[in-house]
Design a protein around this motif. Structure first.
Motif, PDB file in Angstrom:
ATOM      1  N   PHE A  20      -5.847   1.829  -1.315  1.00  0.00           N
ATOM      2  CA  PHE A  20      -6.658   2.732  -0.495  1.00  0.00           C
ATOM      3  C   PHE A  20      -7.836   2.039   0.184  1.00  0.00           C
ATOM      4  CE2 PHE A  20      -4.717   5.510  -3.741  1.00  0.00           C
ATOM      5  CZ  PHE A  20      -3.912   6.230  -2.888  1.00  0.00           C
ATOM      6  N   ALA A  21      -7.988   0.741   0.009  1.00  0.00           N
ATOM      7  CA  ALA A  21      -9.120   0.033   0.614  1.00  0.00           C
ATOM      8  C   ALA A  21      -9.116   0.146   2.133  1.00  0.00           C
ATOM      9  CB  ALA A  21      -9.112  -1.431   0.187  1.00  0.00           C
ATOM     10  N   ALA A  22      -7.944   0.173   2.743  1.00  0.00           N
ATOM     11  CA  ALA A  22      -7.871   0.261   4.205  1.00  0.00           C
ATOM     12  C   ALA A  22      -8.470   1.561   4.729  1.00  0.00           C
ATOM     13  CB  ALA A  22      -6.426   0.112   4.676  1.00  0.00           C
ATOM     14  N   GLU A  23      -8.591   2.545   3.872  1.00  0.00           N
ATOM     15  CA  GLU A  23      -9.154   3.837   4.286  1.00  0.00           C
ATOM     16  C   GLU A  23     -10.600   3.724   4.759  1.00  0.00           C
ATOM     17  OE1 GLU A  23      -7.354   6.623   4.387  1.00  0.00           O
ATOM     18  OE2 GLU A  23      -5.601   5.785   3.401  1.00  0.00           O
ATOM     19  N   ILE A  24     -11.326   2.701   4.305  1.00  0.00           N
ATOM     20  CA  ILE A  24     -12.747   2.583   4.668  1.00  0.00           C
ATOM     21  C   ILE A  24     -13.003   1.557   5.762  1.00  0.00           C
ATOM     22  CG2 ILE A  24     -13.499   3.407   2.400  1.00  0.00           C
ATOM     23  CD1 ILE A  24     -14.277   0.485   1.759  1.00  0.00           C
ATOM     24  N   VAL A  25     -11.955   0.909   6.267  1.00  0.00           N
ATOM     25  CA  VAL A  25     -12.124  -0.139   7.274  1.00  0.00           C
ATOM     26  C   VAL A  25     -12.843   0.391   8.513  1.00  0.00           C
ATOM     27  CG1 VAL A  25     -10.880  -1.642   8.899  1.00  0.00           C
ATOM     28  CG2 VAL A  25     -10.214  -1.573   6.487  1.00  0.00           C
ATOM     29  N   GLY A  26     -12.388   1.485   9.050  1.00  0.00           N
ATOM     30  CA  GLY A  26     -12.986   2.019  10.272  1.00  0.00           C
ATOM     31  C   GLY A  26     -14.462   2.333  10.124  1.00  0.00           C
ATOM     32  N   GLU A  27     -14.821   2.976   9.038  1.00  0.00           N
ATOM     33  CA  GLU A  27     -16.238   3.330   8.812  1.00  0.00           C
ATOM     34  C   GLU A  27     -17.082   2.085   8.577  1.00  0.00           C
ATOM     35  OE1 GLU A  27     -19.587   5.775   8.600  1.00  0.00           O
ATOM     36  OE2 GLU A  27     -17.584   6.132   9.391  1.00  0.00           O
ATOM     37  N   CYS A  28     -16.567   1.127   7.827  1.00  0.00           N
ATOM     38  CA  CYS A  28     -17.314  -0.120   7.612  1.00  0.00           C
ATOM     39  C   CYS A  28     -17.503  -0.864   8.928  1.00  0.00           C
ATOM     40  CB  CYS A  28     -16.595  -1.005   6.595  1.00  0.00           C
ATOM     41  SG  CYS A  28     -16.715  -0.393   4.902  1.00  0.00           S
ATOM     42  N   ALA A  39      -4.744  -6.760   4.279  1.00  0.00           N
ATOM     43  CA  ALA A  39      -3.709  -6.127   3.460  1.00  0.00           C
ATOM     44  C   ALA A  39      -2.807  -7.250   2.982  1.00  0.00           C
ATOM     45  CB  ALA A  39      -2.915  -5.109   4.281  1.00  0.00           C
ATOM     46  N   LEU A  40      -2.656  -7.378   1.681  1.00  0.00           N
ATOM     47  CA  LEU A  40      -1.858  -8.485   1.154  1.00  0.00           C
ATOM     48  C   LEU A  40      -0.400  -8.340   1.545  1.00  0.00           C
ATOM     49  CD1 LEU A  40      -3.276  -9.105  -2.418  1.00  0.00           C
ATOM     50  CD2 LEU A  40      -3.675 -10.399  -0.330  1.00  0.00           C
ATOM     51  N   ARG A  41       0.109  -9.421   2.056  1.00  0.00           N
ATOM     52  CA  ARG A  41       1.527  -9.494   2.407  1.00  0.00           C
ATOM     53  C   ARG A  41       2.161 -10.492   1.455  1.00  0.00           C
ATOM     54  NH1 ARG A  41       1.866 -11.200   8.026  1.00  0.00           N
ATOM     55  NH2 ARG A  41       1.456 -13.241   7.180  1.00  0.00           N
ATOM     56  N   ARG A  42       2.958  -9.959   0.550  1.00  0.00           N
ATOM     57  CA  ARG A  42       3.624 -10.774  -0.463  1.00  0.00           C
ATOM     58  C   ARG A  42       5.125 -10.612  -0.318  1.00  0.00           C
ATOM     59  NH1 ARG A  42       0.243  -8.201  -5.311  1.00  0.00           N
ATOM     60  NH2 ARG A  42      -1.638  -9.442  -5.147  1.00  0.00           N
ATOM     61  N   GLU A  77       7.394  -0.325   0.704  1.00  0.00           N
ATOM     62  CA  GLU A  77       6.346  -1.319   0.939  1.00  0.00           C
ATOM     63  C   GLU A  77       6.107  -1.651   2.420  1.00  0.00           C
ATOM     64  OE1 GLU A  77       5.327  -5.757  -0.585  1.00  0.00           O
ATOM     65  OE2 GLU A  77       6.201  -4.367  -2.017  1.00  0.00           O
ATOM     66  N   PRO A  78       7.136  -1.827   3.248  1.00  0.00           N
ATOM     67  CA  PRO A  78       6.861  -2.100   4.671  1.00  0.00           C
ATOM     68  C   PRO A  78       6.065  -0.972   5.347  1.00  0.00           C
ATOM     69  CG  PRO A  78       9.132  -2.651   4.165  1.00  0.00           C
ATOM     70  CD  PRO A  78       8.576  -1.921   2.963  1.00  0.00           C
ATOM     71  N   ALA A  79       6.340   0.269   5.003  1.00  0.00           N
ATOM     72  CA  ALA A  79       5.603   1.395   5.586  1.00  0.00           C
ATOM     73  C   ALA A  79       4.154   1.396   5.116  1.00  0.00           C
ATOM     74  CB  ALA A  79       6.286   2.716   5.234  1.00  0.00           C
ATOM     75  N   VAL A  80       3.929   1.033   3.862  1.00  0.00           N
ATOM     76  CA  VAL A  80       2.559   0.959   3.333  1.00  0.00           C
ATOM     77  C   VAL A  80       1.784  -0.112   4.090  1.00  0.00           C
ATOM     78  CG1 VAL A  80       1.171   0.354   1.303  1.00  0.00           C
ATOM     79  CG2 VAL A  80       3.157   1.845   1.043  1.00  0.00           C
ATOM     80  N   LEU A  81       2.396  -1.270   4.296  1.00  0.00           N
ATOM     81  CA  LEU A  81       1.733  -2.347   5.024  1.00  0.00           C
ATOM     82  C   LEU A  81       1.452  -1.939   6.479  1.00  0.00           C
ATOM     83  CD1 LEU A  81       0.637  -5.218   4.783  1.00  0.00           C
ATOM     84  CD2 LEU A  81       2.901  -6.038   5.462  1.00  0.00           C
ATOM     85  N   ALA A  89      -6.653  -3.102   8.852  1.00  0.00           N
ATOM     86  CA  ALA A  89      -6.554  -4.297   8.010  1.00  0.00           C
ATOM     87  C   ALA A  89      -5.575  -5.278   8.643  1.00  0.00           C
ATOM     88  CB  ALA A  89      -6.083  -3.914   6.606  1.00  0.00           C
ATOM     89  N   GLU A  90      -5.796  -6.544   8.410  1.00  0.00           N
ATOM     90  CA  GLU A  90      -4.904  -7.593   8.907  1.00  0.00           C
ATOM     91  C   GLU A  90      -3.979  -8.014   7.767  1.00  0.00           C
ATOM     92  OE1 GLU A  90      -5.219 -12.290  10.129  1.00  0.00           O
ATOM     93  OE2 GLU A  90      -7.017 -11.043  10.241  1.00  0.00           O
ATOM     94  N   ALA A  91      -2.691  -8.050   8.010  1.00  0.00           N
ATOM     95  CA  ALA A  91      -1.741  -8.499   6.995  1.00  0.00           C
ATOM     96  C   ALA A  91      -1.905 -10.004   6.807  1.00  0.00           C
ATOM     97  CB  ALA A  91      -0.317  -8.161   7.414  1.00  0.00           C
ATOM     98  N   ALA A  92      -2.067 -10.435   5.549  1.00  0.00           N
ATOM     99  CA  ALA A  92      -2.256 -11.852   5.266  1.00  0.00           C
ATOM    100  C   ALA A  92      -1.798 -12.154   3.844  1.00  0.00           C
ATOM    101  CB  ALA A  92      -3.731 -12.232   5.425  1.00  0.00           C
TER     102      ALA A  92
END
Length: 114
Positions: A20-28, A39-42, A77-81, A89-92
């Motif tokens: 849920f961390a991506a939820e605060i990206v816009g406000e931050c 966003a971790l891409r594993r 998982e692909p939909a979550v990313l 968030a940037e996938a990395a």
């Protein structure tokens, strides 16, 4: 959605992690607090095996339920990313994120007062 206030009075930066961390990206970003959002891409299979091993060790549900749940999460998982990157968030990969955060710290980001 519930909210919780927290203070960062003496911290030069904070890390928000989890699904849920991506939820605060816009406000931050809007408040000028965002140095990076990732966003971790594993490899999906590695995530599946790591999750399954953890869940089996915790023994909260039966192995069949855990296997089916793990397969469902593997497929999702692909939909979550995509959702996380859609929120800014940037996938990395994990090592890339660690390198970028280390670079921010070495550069003194955000600038220290004083």
């Amino acid at each position: 959605m519930a909210t919780r206030r927290f203070e960062l009075t003496s911290s030069p930066l904070f890390v928000a992690e989890g699904i849920f961390a991506a939820e605060i990206v816009g406000e931050c970003r809007r408040r000028g607090l965002l140095a990076g959002a990732y966003a971790l891409r594993r490899p999906r299979s590695a995530t599946f095996l790591r999750r399954l091993a953890r869940d089996l060790a915790e023994q909260r549900k039966g192995p069949r339920v855990l296997l089916l749940r793990g397969l469902a999460l593997l497929r999702a998982e692909p939909a979550v990313l995509r959702r996380q990157t859609g929120l800014g968030a940037e996938a990395a990969r994990g090592r890339d994120v660690l390198r970028r955060v280390a670079g921010l710290l070495a550069a003194g980001h955000p600038p220290q007062a004083g």
